[in-house]
Design a protein around this motif. Structure first.
Motif, short mmCIF file in Angstrom:
data_model
loop_
_atom_site.label_atom_id
_atom_site.label_comp_id
_atom_site.label_asym_id
_atom_site.label_seq_id
_atom_site.Cartn_x
_atom_site.Cartn_y
_atom_site.Cartn_z
N UNK A 253 -30.83 4.25 43.40
CA UNK A 253 -31.86 4.94 42.62
C UNK A 253 -32.72 5.76 43.56
N UNK A 254 -32.80 7.07 43.30
CA UNK A 254 -33.58 7.97 44.15
C UNK A 254 -34.51 8.81 43.28
N UNK A 255 -35.57 9.32 43.90
CA UNK A 255 -36.51 10.22 43.23
C UNK A 255 -36.46 11.57 43.92
N UNK A 276 -28.53 0.69 41.38
CA UNK A 276 -28.96 0.86 40.00
C UNK A 276 -27.72 0.98 39.12
N UNK A 277 -27.80 0.42 37.93
CA UNK A 277 -26.64 0.42 37.05
C UNK A 277 -26.64 1.57 36.07
N UNK A 278 -25.51 1.72 35.41
CA UNK A 278 -25.37 2.68 34.32
C UNK A 278 -24.25 2.19 33.42
N UNK A 279 -24.25 2.67 32.19
CA UNK A 279 -23.18 2.31 31.27
C UNK A 279 -22.08 3.36 31.34
N UNK A 282 -22.83 7.01 30.35
CA UNK A 282 -23.74 7.82 31.17
C UNK A 282 -25.20 7.45 30.99
N UNK A 283 -25.50 6.22 30.57
CA UNK A 283 -26.89 5.81 30.41
C UNK A 283 -27.37 5.09 31.67
N UNK A 284 -28.40 5.64 32.31
CA UNK A 284 -28.97 5.05 33.52
C UNK A 284 -29.80 3.83 33.15
N UNK A 294 -38.96 0.65 35.98
CA UNK A 294 -38.13 -0.55 35.81
C UNK A 294 -36.68 -0.11 35.88
N UNK A 295 -35.91 -0.76 36.75
CA UNK A 295 -34.49 -0.43 36.78
C UNK A 295 -33.66 -1.69 36.94
N UNK A 296 -32.44 -1.61 36.46
CA UNK A 296 -31.54 -2.75 36.49
C UNK A 296 -30.35 -2.48 37.38
#
Length: 427
Positions: A253-255, A276-279, A282-284, A294-296
C-alpha cells in the motif's frame, strides 16, 4: 516504479505523519494508519490496540465483498457489512468506544460509502442504490443498479456510481436526475470505484481494460470528466486522501501525492504498508476517513477440493489447495472445471482438472475476470462469463481459441446447457 522507503525526517520537504495501529477482530490483518501531510518532518508515532466485533458476526459479504469497510469523514466511525446466521447487514462501529450496532433496513447491504457531512451512508442492496440516514434511521432507494461497483458522494449532493457492471460512471443529482458522467474509450471494458480529491474539483476512478496501457487509476476533472489522464497502472482501484491517492503497488500500500495542475504524480510514492489485499474484481482492501486509513492484508482463502462418497468420507482430492470460486463437475466423468485465482497474476480464470493429467489445463486466457463455468451435456465444451458480461465458450481440451458468443450490458452468469448442447442458459 520506485517507492520512497526513507523514514520521515530524512530530508524531504514534505513528509507523511503515520501512526500504525494493529487491529484484531474485524478481519484478518487489518491495520489502522493515521496519516496526514505535514509541512515539516515529524517522527513516526506507533500505536497499537485491539478492536473486537461481536462473536456472532462474520465480517464481509461473501467472496465478492470480503472487505467492504468504510470510514466516516471524521475517521472515528466505521460502517461494514457482516453476516449473522448467514444474513448480511450493515453495522456501525464507533472507534472511540468500541461499540457495534446493526443499521436497520440495510439487509444485503454492500460497499457502503459516507455522505460528506457524515450524516448518512449510501450502499448497494437488492438491485438498488440506497441511503441510510442516521438522524431518523430511514432507508431510501435512490436508483436502480445492476451491480455494485463503488460510489462517491460529492459535497454538492451528487453521487457518482455505475448502474451496470462493465459500463461508465453516471451522476445522480440531488433532484434524482441521473446523467452520464464518463464515457468508455475504445479498449476500455468498464469504469468503477470513483473517489474524490479533497479539493472537490478532481477525482480518480478505476479503468478496467485488457490493454496494459489503459488499465489503472485515472485522474479526471469533476466539471469535465473527459479531461482525464492515467496516474498509475494498477490492478485495483485507489482511494483518495486530500491530494493523494492510495493504491497497491506490487502488493504494497503506497500513497502518491498528486499535482492537479500538472495532472501527474508529485514525487515518489510513499510506502504505507508492506502488504494490502484486493479482490479478483479489482477492489482494494482499503478505506480512508479523516486522518485514518484502514487496510486489510491479502485474504487467505485457499480451499482443498475433495471427492467424498455418500457417507461423507474423503476418497480423493482435486489438485493443490487453491483460491477456488466456482466448481463444476463434468456430466460424464470426473473432470472438474474451476474458477480460481491465479497465484501469480491475481486474475480469476477457468481451469480444468483431470485425473489422467498431472497438471491442470487453463481454459480462459483473458485478463478479465472469468467465472461461472458450465460444461456442455456431452462434456466437450465449457461456457463461462468473461468480464462479468461476455458469454464465452471453448472446447474442454482447449485445442481451439475461445469464442465470445454474446456480450450483455449487465452482469450475467452461465447456468447450464440444453440437453442437446446447442443452447446455453444465462441468468
Amino acid at each position: 516504479m520506485s517507492i520512497d522507503r526513507s523514514p520521515p525526517g530524512a530530508g524531504r520537504a514534505r513528509t507523511w505523519r503515520i501512526a500504525l495501529v494493529a487491529a484484531a477482530g474485524i478481519i484478518a490483518a487489518v491495520v489502522f494508519v493515521a496519516i496526514r501531510p505535514r509541512p515539516t518532518p515529524t517522527p513516526v508515532a506507533a500505536l497499537r490496540l485491539a478492536l473486537a466485533t461481536p462473536d456472532e458476526l462474520t465480517v464481509g459479504a461473501g467472496t465478492d465483498f470480503p472487505f467492504g469497510l468504510s470510514l466516516a469523514p471524521d475517521g472515528r466511525r466505521l460502517v461494514f457489512a457482516a453476516a449473522k446466521a448467514g444474513a448480511v447487514q450493515l453495522h456501525l462501529l464507533d472507534l472511540t468506544t468500541g461499540d457495534t450496532q446493526p443499521l436497520r433496513g440495510t439487509d444485503e447491504g454492500v460497499l457502503p460509502f459516507w455522505s460528506p457531512d457524515g450524516r448518512a451512508v449510501g450502499f448497494f442492496a437488492a438491485g438498488k442504490l440506497r441511503v441510510f440516514r442516521f438522524e431518523d434511521g430511514v432507508v431510501s432507494g435512490l436508483a436502480d443498479v445492476a451491480a455494485a461497483e463503488g460510489a462517491a458522494w460529492h459535497p454538492n449532493g451528487d453521487i457518482l456510481f455505475v448502474q451496470t457492471s462493465g459500463n461508465s460512471l453516471v451522476r445522480r443529482q440531488p433532484d434524482g436526475t441521473i446523467v452520464a458522467f464518463t464515457t468508455l474509450a475504445p479498449g476500455e471494458s468498464g469504469h468503477a470505484h470513483p473517489s474524490l480529491l479533497g479539493n472537490g474539483r478532481d477525482l480518480v476512478f478505476f479503468v478496467q481494460s485488457s490493454e496494459p496501457t489503459q488499465q489503472g487509476i485515472w485522474l479526471a476533472r469533476y466539471d469535465n470528466p473527459s479531461d482525464r489522464t492515467r496516474l498509475v497502472r494498477s490492478d485495483a482501484h485507489g482511494v483518495t486522501l486530500d491530494d493523494a491517492v492510495l493504491y497497491s503497488s506490487d502488493g504494497a500500500l503506497v500513497a502518491q501525492p498528486i499535482d492537479v495542475e500538472r495532472r501527474a504524480g508529485r514525487g515518489r510514492p510513499v510506502l504505507l504498508g508492506a502488504s494490502v489485499g484486493r479482490s479478483p474484481h479489482h477492489r482494494l482492501f482499503a478505506t480512508v476517513g479523516g486522518d485514518v486509513v484502514v487496510f486489510g492484508a491479502p485474504a487467505t482463502s485457499l480451499r482443498e477440493l475433495r471427492w467424498v462418497d455418500r457417507s461423507g468420507t474423503t476418497v480423493g482430492t482435486v489438485g493443490e489447495p487453491m483460491d477456488a470460486w466456482d466448481v463444476r463437475v463434468a456430466p460424464l466423468d470426473a473432470r472438474v472445471a474451476v474458477a480460481r485465482v491465479d497465484p501469480q497474476l491475481k486474475t480469476l480464470d477457468i481451469w480444468t482438472y483431470d485425473g489422467t493429467r498431472p497438471l491442470p489445463r487453463r481454459i480462459s486466457p483473458a485478463i478479465d475476470a472469468d467465472e461461472a463455468p458450465a460444461w456442455s451435456r456431452d462434456a466437450t465444451a465449457i461456457a463461462w462469463v468473461s468480464g462479468r458480461r461476455a458469454v464465452t465458450v471453448r472446447g474442454a481440451r482447449a485445442e481451439l481459441p475461445e469464442q465470445m458468443l454474446r456480450k450483455f450490458d449487465h452482469p450475467v452468469r452461465v447456468s447450464d446447457w440444453s440437453d442437446d448442447s446447442k443452447w446455453i442458459v444465462v441468468s
